[in-house]
Write an enzyme that holds these catalytic residues in place. Structure first.
Site, PDB file in Angstrom:
ATOM      1  N   LYS A   1       0.840  -1.203   0.000  1.00 41.12           N
ATOM      2  CA  LYS A   1       0.000   0.000   0.000  1.00 41.12           C
ATOM      3  C   LYS A   1       0.875   1.253   0.000  1.00 41.12           C
ATOM      4  CE  LYS A   1      -3.702  -1.934   2.954  1.00 41.12           C
ATOM      5  NZ  LYS A   1      -4.779  -2.457   2.146  1.00 41.12           N
TER       6      LYS A   1
ATOM      7  N   GLU B   1      -2.370   7.031   8.120  1.00 39.22           N
ATOM      8  CA  GLU B   1      -3.282   7.899   7.364  1.00 39.22           C
ATOM      9  C   GLU B   1      -4.105   8.727   8.335  1.00 39.22           C
ATOM     10  OE1 GLU B   1      -5.809   5.592   4.784  1.00 39.22           O
ATOM     11  OE2 GLU B   1      -4.138   5.063   3.465  1.00 39.22           O
TER      12      GLU B   1
ATOM     13  N   HIS C   1     -13.935  -3.102   9.302  1.00 35.35           N
ATOM     14  CA  HIS C   1     -13.281  -2.622   8.083  1.00 35.35           C
ATOM     15  C   HIS C   1     -13.411  -3.605   6.929  1.00 35.35           C
ATOM     16  CE1 HIS C   1     -11.828   0.694  10.388  1.00 35.35           C
ATOM     17  NE2 HIS C   1     -11.116  -0.081  11.194  1.00 35.35           N
TER      18      HIS C   1
ATOM     19  N   ARG D   1      -7.169  -7.894  -8.750  1.00 33.29           N
ATOM     20  CA  ARG D   1      -7.888  -9.162  -8.922  1.00 33.29           C
ATOM     21  C   ARG D   1      -9.356  -8.853  -9.143  1.00 33.29           C
ATOM     22  NH1 ARG D   1     -10.525  -9.112  -3.810  1.00 33.29           N
ATOM     23  NH2 ARG D   1      -9.278  -7.997  -2.281  1.00 33.29           N
TER      24      ARG D   1
HETATM   25  P1  ADP Z   1      -7.856  -3.676   3.140  1.00 30.00           P
HETATM   26  O1  ADP Z   1      -6.596  -3.971   2.417  1.00 30.00           O
HETATM   27  O2  ADP Z   1      -7.992  -4.422   4.408  1.00 30.00           O
HETATM   28  O3  ADP Z   1      -9.044  -3.730   2.238  1.00 30.00           O
HETATM   29  P2  ADP Z   1      -8.150  -0.778   2.993  1.00 30.00           P
HETATM   30  O4  ADP Z   1      -6.994   0.185   2.995  1.00 30.00           O
HETATM   31  O5  ADP Z   1      -8.836  -0.994   1.708  1.00 30.00           O
HETATM   32  O6  ADP Z   1      -7.671  -2.148   3.618  1.00 30.00           O
HETATM   33  O7  ADP Z   1      -9.200  -0.284   4.083  1.00 30.00           O
HETATM   34  C1  ADP Z   1     -10.267  -1.094   4.480  1.00 30.00           C
HETATM   35  C2  ADP Z   1     -11.376  -0.236   5.068  1.00 30.00           C
HETATM   36  O8  ADP Z   1     -10.910   0.535   6.190  1.00 30.00           O
HETATM   37  C3  ADP Z   1     -11.959   0.808   4.143  1.00 30.00           C
HETATM   38  O9  ADP Z   1     -12.947   0.269   3.322  1.00 30.00           O
HETATM   39  C4  ADP Z   1     -12.490   1.850   5.102  1.00 30.00           C
HETATM   40  O10 ADP Z   1     -13.742   1.461   5.617  1.00 30.00           O
HETATM   41  C5  ADP Z   1     -11.501   1.814   6.222  1.00 30.00           C
HETATM   42  N1  ADP Z   1     -10.479   2.849   6.034  1.00 30.00           N
HETATM   43  C6  ADP Z   1      -9.339   2.732   5.333  1.00 30.00           C
HETATM   44  N2  ADP Z   1      -8.632   3.877   5.346  1.00 30.00           N
HETATM   45  C7  ADP Z   1      -9.330   4.749   6.095  1.00 30.00           C
HETATM   46  C8  ADP Z   1      -9.114   6.108   6.514  1.00 30.00           C
HETATM   47  N3  ADP Z   1      -8.026   6.774   6.169  1.00 30.00           N
HETATM   48  N4  ADP Z   1     -10.056   6.678   7.294  1.00 30.00           N
HETATM   49  C9  ADP Z   1     -11.154   6.003   7.672  1.00 30.00           C
HETATM   50  N5  ADP Z   1     -11.405   4.737   7.319  1.00 30.00           N
HETATM   51  C10 ADP Z   1     -10.505   4.099   6.537  1.00 30.00           C
HETATM   52  P1  ADP Z   2     -12.986  -7.454  -1.749  1.00 31.70           P
HETATM   53  O1  ADP Z   2     -12.107  -6.251  -1.565  1.00 31.70           O
HETATM   54  O2  ADP Z   2     -12.918  -8.123  -3.069  1.00 31.70           O
HETATM   55  O3  ADP Z   2     -14.352  -7.254  -1.277  1.00 31.70           O
HETATM   56  P2  ADP Z   2     -12.115  -8.657   0.645  1.00 31.70           P
HETATM   57  O4  ADP Z   2     -11.138  -7.620   1.103  1.00 31.70           O
HETATM   58  O5  ADP Z   2     -13.358  -8.832   1.415  1.00 31.70           O
HETATM   59  O6  ADP Z   2     -12.362  -8.535  -0.880  1.00 31.70           O
HETATM   60  O7  ADP Z   2     -11.350 -10.036   0.548  1.00 31.70           O
HETATM   61  C1  ADP Z   2     -11.799 -11.068  -0.266  1.00 31.70           C
HETATM   62  C2  ADP Z   2     -11.343 -12.339   0.304  1.00 31.70           C
HETATM   63  O8  ADP Z   2      -9.947 -12.433   0.241  1.00 31.70           O
HETATM   64  C3  ADP Z   2     -11.701 -12.500   1.742  1.00 31.70           C
HETATM   65  O9  ADP Z   2     -11.895 -13.865   1.934  1.00 31.70           O
HETATM   66  C4  ADP Z   2     -10.477 -11.994   2.462  1.00 31.70           C
HETATM   67  O10 ADP Z   2     -10.380 -12.589   3.738  1.00 31.70           O
HETATM   68  C5  ADP Z   2      -9.401 -12.453   1.524  1.00 31.70           C
HETATM   69  N1  ADP Z   2      -8.260 -11.547   1.433  1.00 31.70           N
HETATM   70  C6  ADP Z   2      -8.218 -10.370   0.817  1.00 31.70           C
HETATM   71  N2  ADP Z   2      -6.988  -9.861   0.837  1.00 31.70           N
HETATM   72  C7  ADP Z   2      -6.220 -10.745   1.492  1.00 31.70           C
HETATM   73  C8  ADP Z   2      -4.833 -10.806   1.833  1.00 31.70           C
HETATM   74  N3  ADP Z   2      -3.975  -9.868   1.487  1.00 31.70           N
HETATM   75  N4  ADP Z   2      -4.402 -11.870   2.521  1.00 31.70           N
HETATM   76  C9  ADP Z   2      -5.253 -12.852   2.864  1.00 31.70           C
HETATM   77  N5  ADP Z   2      -6.552 -12.854   2.544  1.00 31.70           N
HETATM   78  C10 ADP Z   2      -7.039 -11.824   1.879  1.00 31.70           C
HETATM   79 MG    MG Z   3      -9.422  -2.612   0.611  1.00 30.14          MG
END
Ligand code: ADP
Ligand code: ADP
Ligand code: MG
Length: 668
Positions: free
Chosen positions: A116, A200, A235, A291
């Site tokens: 990230k 962030e 989240h 993906r």
């Molecule tokens: P992941 O890799 O687990 O999907 P993300 O960076 O996409 O992580 O963040 C997952 C969720 O966390 C977001 O969909 C949002 O709800 C929350 N989130 C992420 N960044 C922020 C932020 N800067 N402020 C508030 N909520 C956040």
């Molecule tokens: P999307 O962003 O497509 O909605 P999610 O963040 O909910 O996806 O993740 C989709 C699936 O992949 C879930 O089963 C989640 O637990 C898994 N997943 C996503 N990113 C990772 C990661 N970096 N490592 C392990 N599992 C992950």
């Molecule tokens: Mg995400």
């Protein structure tokens, strides 16, 4: 186009990919762990290969085993689904080395977006807006503290290599920073083998809006518009929709262009999602998922496109099927993720066997993407998401109404699910008003209460009684047929059997209460049921594919009854009431206390005492008769022995649980 592909995944996404492969005439190869031998994706595929034990590390995450299955099957390409190896650059590289096409982006693009922090640096250079934050290399605590102070609290710590909501910590004040960073680093090291973190600005009322992009090998790239995924828990997404409510054309275009710029910046090919966090009309890049996304079906619904088909075409070297100007948004779509988890216990995953599973009927506006069938086990080995419900309507109101109706049809018995939460969300005034942000569930905690378990009513009692008697008749019929005597009266099978008395008593436990029903059986298979309180009803029923069609005094109800051991779940409108089946004639030891006591199973009046102290009785000898709710209940000896005392005489009222008779059991 490929002739045969392997799907390196399981569950609903494996089933989803197989469906498109089949439609295009492409052979499908499944892989499965020992836990998934009988799984739906294995059943649907043309071929399936075992790849090792249940733990993902030894099966779905084993690059050599998956490549070995691909070689043996002759698959030309591998679709990684989501999760597991889908964003693993080494896997994509190993596919290339083995001469197998990876249905996903180039290795370099996966690497660029895998961190990230690195991704944010690239986006910054391409002019894509970022949330104020720190995403540098240096990780000393003093520097991180300085950066956090500069950004301003509250801040969010994220694992650079993170995903699935893991390794994230919200920090409200400077004093909590060090502990939060240490915690996030520990979690990141354990989950991703990399403890690099970024910081962030934590937005307090943001929406999660993401853009689906697609690029081909000829340099074309398009946006398939946005999805709003603001309804989240921990989240992670729970409900997603497209288009994003309230987003105007100018904002849509700006986000689409930023997402395409992000994809171009890393030489992207295939399906990808650029996730933004939006607040007060502004949007900021969060990350890119390289993906197919879990929630891709809402985009399919509003564009009329099959994104897996697009992925296959692009991976086979074809150009994108449509240009930007050919893409249009049609109506509104919403997806609800069905999880095997308990929202009342902080979303703890739930395991068990799906004793009963009924999914909404699919139609033009209702789609169910599922990885499970009735009888399947939900094990602790994998993600608890078991299915997705996707609805489409001409506008958001129509879609939301379909969502609520379809959720009401969903019946799952055997594991805890988030269905009650989804139903509460789908009908919540704030959700219907599209007042969305990522804090929705926290701000409306009433949605977590779900609906209280309903109290059994007459249709529930009728369905339970009918089911129990039906099963008894079946068992008796099967036993008679097995006895080899075709003239046995039991062998004439399906008709109801009577105990000679013309009625049968049924004892149930609902919550803390015991309830006795009496059923008088008619020749036509229907029954006259005497209910608690003495009312009676005529009950007829028919088992259909769809559940139980119950006719209660002529009025039809659609019900379903699931049985797990002595527990019945009677379902109507997606809500279940649980009733334990007790045997009114059984020795009460199995129902209540120890083996040497006879206990009143329900509040009752003693009407007859059949034995005296000192009597020697065999197991099953009737001891006394109780009357409750105008019905008789005979209690018999739980074991052979000598009656010691009779504690209550004729006409005495006894409470449930009262000890009535004691006796000394025989020692064998
Ligand atoms: P992941 O890799 O687990 O999907 P993300 O960076 O996409 O992580 O963040 C997952 C969720 O966390 C977001 O969909 C949002 O709800 C929350 N989130 C992420 N960044 C922020 C932020 N800067 N402020 C508030 N909520 C956040
Ligand atoms: P999307 O962003 O497509 O909605 P999610 O963040 O909910 O996806 O993740 C989709 C699936 O992949 C879930 O089963 C989640 O637990 C898994 N997943 C996503 N990113 C990772 C990661 N970096 N490592 C392990 N599992 C992950
Ligand atoms: Mg995400």
């Amino acid at each position: 186009m490929f002739r045969k592909i392997l799907i390196a995944n399981r569950g609903e996404i494996a089933c989803r990919v197989i469906r498109t492969a089949r439609r295009l005439g492409i052979g499908s190869v499944a892989v499965y762990s020992e836990a998934d031998r009988a799984a739906r994706h294995v059943h649907l595929a043309d071929e399936a290969y075992p790849i090792g034990p249940a733990p993902a590390r030894e099966s779905y995450l084993s690059i050599p085993r998956i490549l070995d299955a691909a070689r043996r099957s002759g698959a030309e390409a591998i679709h990684p689904g989501y999760g597991f190896l889908s964003e693993n650059a080494e896997f994509a590289e190993a596919c290339a080395a083995a001469g197998i096409a990876f249905i996903g982006p180039p290795v370099a693009a996966i690497r660029a977006m895998g961190s990230k922090s690195a991704a944010k640096s690239i986006m910054e250079r391409s002019g894509v807006p970022l949330v104020p934050g720190y995403h540098g290399e240096r990780q000393e605590m003093a520097l991180l503290a300085e950066e956090a102070a500069r950004i301003g609290y509250p801040v969010l710590i994220k694992a650079s290599a993170g995903g699935g909501g893991k390794g994230m910590r919200v920090v409200e004040a400077a004093g909590d920073l060090e502990a939060a960073i240490e915690g996030a680093k520990r979690e990141a090291r354990a989950s991703f083998g990399d403890d690099h973190v970024l910081i962030e600005k934590y937005l307090t009322r943001p929406r999660h809006i993401e853009i689906q992009v697609f690029a081909d090998t000829q340099g074309n790239a398009v946006s398939l518009f946005e999805r709003d995924c603001s309804i989240q828990r921990r989240h992670q997404k729970v409900i997603e929709e497209a288009p994003a409510p309230g987003l105007d054309e100018a904002q849509r275009r700006a986000m689409g262009e930023a997402a395409i710029a992000a994809a171009r910046a890393v030489g992207y090919v295939g399906a990808g999602t650029v996730e933004f966090i939006a607040e007060d009309g502004r949007f900021f890049f969060m990350e890119m998922n390289t993906r197919l996304q879990v929630e891709h079906p809402v985009t399919e619904a509003i564009t009329g496109q099959d994104l897996v088909e697009w992925q296959l075409r692009v991976a086979a070297g074809e150009p994108l099927p449509l240009r930007q100007e050919d893409l249009r948004i049609q109506g509104h779509a919403i997806e609800a993720r069905i999880y095997a988890e308990d929202p009342s216990r902080d979303f703890l995953p739930s395991t068990g066997t799906l004793a009963h599973l009924r999914q909404p009927r699919e139609s033009d506006g209702v789609r169910v993407d599922t990885g499970v069938r009735q009888g399947d086990a939900i094990t602790p080995n994998y993600d608890p998401m078991i299915a997705k419900l996707i609805v489409h309507g001409e506008d958001r109101d129509a879609a939301a109404q379909r969502l609520a109706a379809a959720l009401a049809e969903y019946e799952v018995v055997g594991v805890r699910t988030n269905l009650a939460l989804l139903r509460a969300l789908a009908t919540h005034p704030a959700f219907l008003a599209a007042d969305l942000d990522t804090g929705f569930i926290a701000r409306h905690p009433e949605v977590l209460e779900g609906s209280a378990e309903p109290v059994p009513d007459t249709p529930a009692w009728a369905a339970a009684a009918w089911t129990v008697l039906r099963e008894e008749a079946r068992t008796a019929g099967a036993a008679a047929r097995g006895s080899g005597d075709p003239f046995s009266p039991w062998a004439t099978a399906d008709a109801w059997r009577m105990n000679g008395a013309g009625y049968q008593d049924l004892l149930f436990e609902a919550g803390d209460e015991r309830v006795l029903l009496r059923a008088a059986l008619r020749r036509d298979g229907s029954l006259d049921l005497t209910l608690p309180g003495g009312n009676s009803a005529h009950v007829a029923a028919e088992e259909t594919e769809d559940g139980l069609r119950l006719r209660l005094d002529g009025v039809q109800h659609r019900m379903a009854v699931a049985r797990q051991g002595d527990m019945l779940t009677v379902l109507r409108g997606g809500l279940g009431v649980r009733l334990r089946v007790l045997d009114p004639l059984a020795p009460p030891e199995s129902q209540a206390a120890g083996g040497d006591r006879v206990i009143a199973p329900i509040p009752a009046r003693v009407t007859r005492v059949l034995v005296s102290p000192g009597d020697k009785v065999a197991k099953g000898t009737p001891l006394l008769v109780l009357e409750a709710m105008k019905m008789e209940l005979t209690l018999s000896a739980p074991a052979g022995g000598v009656v010691e005392s009779i504690r209550h005489g004729v006409d005495e009222m006894v409470e449930e649980g009262t000890q009535l008779v004691t006796f000394a059991t025989e020692t064998a």
